[in-house]
Design a protein around this motif. Structure first.
Motif, short mmCIF file in Angstrom:
data_model
loop_
_atom_site.label_atom_id
_atom_site.label_comp_id
_atom_site.label_asym_id
_atom_site.label_seq_id
_atom_site.Cartn_x
_atom_site.Cartn_y
_atom_site.Cartn_z
N LEU A 1 0.86 -1.18 0.00
CA LEU A 1 0.00 0.00 0.00
C LEU A 1 0.90 1.23 0.00
O LEU A 1 1.59 1.51 0.98
N LEU A 2 0.92 1.96 -1.12
CA LEU A 2 1.80 3.11 -1.26
C LEU A 2 1.15 4.41 -0.80
O LEU A 2 1.81 5.30 -0.28
N GLY A 3 -0.15 4.53 -1.03
CA GLY A 3 -0.86 5.73 -0.65
C GLY A 3 -2.36 5.49 -0.70
O GLY A 3 -2.81 4.45 -1.18
N TYR A 4 -3.14 6.47 -0.20
CA TYR A 4 -4.59 6.28 -0.16
C TYR A 4 -5.27 7.63 -0.04
O TYR A 4 -4.71 8.60 0.47
N ALA A 5 -6.51 7.68 -0.53
CA ALA A 5 -7.34 8.86 -0.36
C ALA A 5 -7.85 8.87 1.07
O ALA A 5 -8.02 7.81 1.69
N ASP A 6 -8.09 10.04 1.62
CA ASP A 6 -8.52 10.14 3.02
C ASP A 6 -9.79 9.36 3.32
O ASP A 6 -9.94 8.79 4.39
#
Length: 155
Positions: free
Chosen positions: A98-103
């Motif tokens: 998991l590199l990034g995500y929306a809030d």
């Protein structure tokens, strides 16, 4: 040794990497595997913020498992920690980060990596251990052979 070498060579030579943004219900393909984004959870602990994504793993259209990559943030030290999850078979391993995500968790950015033949490395290692134990096992000579060796040494 040959099994280990085949596993190492195959896992590096045929490795595949896929990276991208995935929204809920959509998928990303890597090799013959498909990762479908199912959901997202976020937790706030005293010392860290934890984000976990859930993916269903399909192989040739059939669901075979789930993976849960995690991203942790430690505000006290301003450090991020990524926990890779994997789906493993004898034929190969699928690693998901998991590199990034929306809030709101509506979409996530992931990296998926397919390393084929990793199981061969483990199997070859087992064969090496068993072979080593057999080679180190003390050999028992028959009594007739021991007498013959003793007579030859006494002459």
């Amino acid at each position: 040794v040959i099994l280990v070498l085949v596993g190492i060579t195959g896992s590096y030579a045929f490795k595949q990497v896929a990276e991208g943004d995935v929204s809920k219900g959509s998928s990303i393909a890597i090799g013959r595997y498909e990762l479908t984004y199912e959901g997202f959870t976020s937790e706030q602990a005293a010392d860290k913020q934890l984000a976990r994504a859930t993916f269903t793993v399909s192989h040739d259209g059939q669901v075979v498992g789930q993976v849960y990559p995690v991203k942790e943030y430690y505000p006290a030290s301003d450090q991020t920690w990524t926990r890779v999850d994997l789906y493993s078979t004898f034929a190969g391993d699928v690693y998901v980060s998991l590199l990034g995500y929306a809030d709101d968790g509506a979409s996530v950015n992931i990296q998926a990596q397919l390393n084929p033949l990793v199981g061969w490395i483990w199997f070859g290692g087992g064969v090496l251990v068993v072979g080593g134990l057999i080679a180190l096992w003390p050999v028992r000579r028959s009594r007739a052979k021991q007498r013959k060796v003793a007579r030859a040494a006494g002459e």
